[in-house]
Design an enzyme around this catalytic site. Structure first.
Site, PDB file in Angstrom:
ATOM      1  N   GLY A  82       6.316  11.417   2.986  1.00  0.00           N
ATOM      2  CA  GLY A  82       6.528  11.746   4.414  1.00  0.00           C
ATOM      3  C   GLY A  82       6.559  10.642   5.262  1.00  0.00           C
ATOM      4  N   GLU A 105       0.964  -1.341   0.025  1.00  0.00           N
ATOM      5  CA  GLU A 105      -0.160   0.039  -0.013  1.00  0.00           C
ATOM      6  C   GLU A 105       0.766   1.395   0.156  1.00  0.00           C
ATOM      7  OE1 GLU A 105      -3.834   0.245   0.148  1.00  0.00           O
ATOM      8  OE2 GLU A 105      -2.796   2.171  -0.723  1.00  0.00           O
ATOM      9  N   LYS A 125       5.215   4.134 -10.287  1.00  0.00           N
ATOM     10  CA  LYS A 125       4.007   4.042  -9.415  1.00  0.00           C
ATOM     11  C   LYS A 125       2.880   3.770 -10.397  1.00  0.00           C
ATOM     12  CE  LYS A 125       5.639   7.085  -5.746  1.00  0.00           C
ATOM     13  NZ  LYS A 125       5.906   8.410  -5.328  1.00  0.00           N
TER      14      LYS A 125
END
Lengths: 394, 394
Positions: free
Chosen positions: B298, B125, B201
């Site tokens: 992040g 994920e 991605k």
């Protein structure tokens, strides 16, 4: 073959049958070659022209007593007899999937407990946000987070009306008529425009997010019927759009839940959610803000969410969603929560009484946004001036 | 107690430890009282000050041979030795959770097959969209849909740079410097600004959406290094924002996959996705467009997604995500796909050669958007004029 029954063959129920047929090949691939079969449809009406017309019955007993049926799809709407049928289905060991937000909001706690006792699933992805994945992402994908708040534009009808008011300077009643003519609003639009539909949905999301039952009857609820074009244009001058929000914020001791129109800053992506679209922003302590956006209603989007739940159960992925009744009702008195108000006034005293606020001039006087304080303190202060309208600010 | 090992204690790996500690109470609730325990941390460095400093080892064999370890978290980054360690972990019967898009994009097919053979999970994920739930919603919540397209702003660094260019009229190199000074871009920013990160991605998302392996080396990839302020202002005049998109569209016979800057209409909610935020729009045949939005990178957001996968495995919810190698590579020649181009030119012939297009005047000449045609036909037509820049339109 996985045999299911559909209770209620209206817009969503017939959409479920359509999605199962249309995507049968890819669904079967996802279920290792098994096929979904609609064995029964419960409805008072007959559908002689429909290819599944021969599955229609009025006999719920036959459905609930048929050992072939492993799953029941409840798309009836309304509390009764949907609640009673759901209860009997679960007690008979059937998994239940629903799009019925009224039943989930009012009886969810009991039905989830009952499902756990009977070792079956009670899933309701379609009850909030139509086709937007939100229940499962909150429960599963954000499992690493403690959820701090949930804020949603949860009702497509009211968002359509507000968009018409904002973009086309149309007043509320005119925009409502267009929504009705397009089939977005019902002849009696009360549940939408007075906020009840949004309220049920934020209660479901808040219960899921914080683990305690949040009942719609404990939640302060305001609709959009009093929003005027003067509100819309003054909000715009200050850099805000007006949206009907369901909002739940976790506090140290209890939970702030409200359904009401709010000003949303143009810098917030929710301000750009227009027409019948819905969006839900979830704030988790690790992930920060995550927003989910899409069509919040409609036949196929809602059916898409129902069928996703069906596939989940068929894949035997045990979810065991749960929330419990808190010892003390967790909903705080909304008047004691800290908010800011957007205020329109024609009262010249306003400037003196709210000296720290920036005022802008409107056609009827002034508009300003208060400093943050409890709602009760702000209402007390505002009682000293003539308020034309006041709306909370997100 | 559920014992796990973390491979690589950098930003994401240490974030995983932090989330597990910070939210230990709520995580334990979700795991019926079981606790997550970080038994080993694999890293060449030592962390004497860290409270988990005593768990640090350089000995992968010890980890993979410890029967207590049920789950391995791979947050090393880079292909090697992450790929080899993952393979050995799966072969040893360990579940593996990763944030490593390079390994998933390049070796995902093999590792997913291997996981299925060994009856363990390989979940990723966190490899796309940081903390935004996207892999599981696509796989699970949109299971009722045949997915028609996936379009994403998938790289926060480039989106930050483009936002600075658009909002503050800063040129590319200046914006890149600010991104570097804020830690958003690395000293060598090539993987971001040349589009490779986005490409990896979109390949992961396309493989998942369409069920066939899509390899980054088969996908046409352009970055944002050639976008100028003249492009930005001319696009704005026409009502568009410039975004670096990964895009995959299912055709009847094959799949169009591309990584390139695109003009995105201001009416599309993706145009409003700014700074380091990511957004992914998935179009399903039942649900229509659904958008997922949040911080795409992040420490804690990415760790949040890793820990969600850990919880999922600990709940023993078998996912068995799968995609297979197609007999014939499914990626079509991007030059044969139909597109529209935004074109800037200083050539007066343009008006005659593209008579059906609306032109606007720019400081260097004109800008217009072509009609839709194959990329090769459009490039052929454009070869007859002096093109200052051309960018695809979403």
């Amino acid at each position: 073959m996985i045999n299911i029954a559909i209770l209620g063959f209206g817009v969503v129920g017939s959409g479920v049958a359509e999605v199962i047929k249309e995507n049968s090949k890819s669904l079967s691939d996802k279920l290792q070659g098994q096929e979904l079969n609609v064995k029964y449809i419960l409805d008072k009406r007959t559908f002689p022209e429909h290819e599944l017309g021969d599955r229609v019955t009025t006999d719920f007993d036959m459905i609930v007593n048929d050992p072939d049926i492993v799953m029941i799809v409840e798309t009836m709407g309304g509390s009764h007899p949907a609640y009673e049928f759901t209860k009997r289905a679960i007690e008979a060991g059937k998994n239940v999937v629903t799009s019925n937000k009224e039943v989930v909001a009012n009886f969810g706690t009991e039905l989830l407990d009952l499902a756990r006792e009977n070792n079956v699933n009670y899933l309701f992805e379609a009850s909030v946000g139509g086709g937007i994945p939100i229940i499962r992402p909150m429960w599963q994908c954000l499992a690493a987070n403690e959820i701090e708040s949930v804020t949603g534009i949860l009702n497509g009808t009211t968002n359509f009306i507000l968009t018409k008011m904002i973009d086309e300077n149309m007043d509320f009643s005119e925009a409502l008529k267009i929504a009705q003519s397009l089939g977005y609003a019902e002849a009696n639009p009360a549940a939408d425009v007075e906020g009840l539909d949004t309220c049920r949905k934020i209660c479901i999301l808040a219960s899921l997010a914080f683990g305690n039952t949040i009942s719609p009857d404990k939640v302060h609820c305001e609709g959009i019927t009093e929003i005027t074009l003067s509100d819309v244009s003054a909000a715009d001058m200050l850099g805000y759009s007006i949206k009907l929000l369901g909002r739940a914020v976790k506090g140290d001791k209890n939970t702030y839940v409200i359904t009401a129109p709010h000003l949303v800053s143009y810098e917030n992506p929710m301000a750009g959610v227009n027409d019948v679209y819905n969006a839900i922003t979830v704030c988790g302590n690790a992930v920060g803000d995550v927003m989910f956006y899409g069509r919040g209603a409609g036949k196929l989007p809602t059916a898409s969410a129902v069928v996703a739940d069906i596939v989940d159960i068929a894949r035997e992925c045990k979810k065991a969603i749960t929330w419990t009744v808190a010892e003390k009702d967790p909903v705080c008195d909304y008047k004691e929560a800290k908010v800011r108000f957007f205020v329109r006034t024609d009262d010249k005293k306003a400037n003196d009484l709210f000296p720290n606020c920036v005022f802008c001039t409107t056609d009827e006087g002034y508009a300003f946004i208060t400093e943050e304080n409890t709602e009760s303190a702000l209402c007390e202060a505002l009682s000293k001036i003539n308020v034309l309208s006041k709306i909370r600010v997100l």
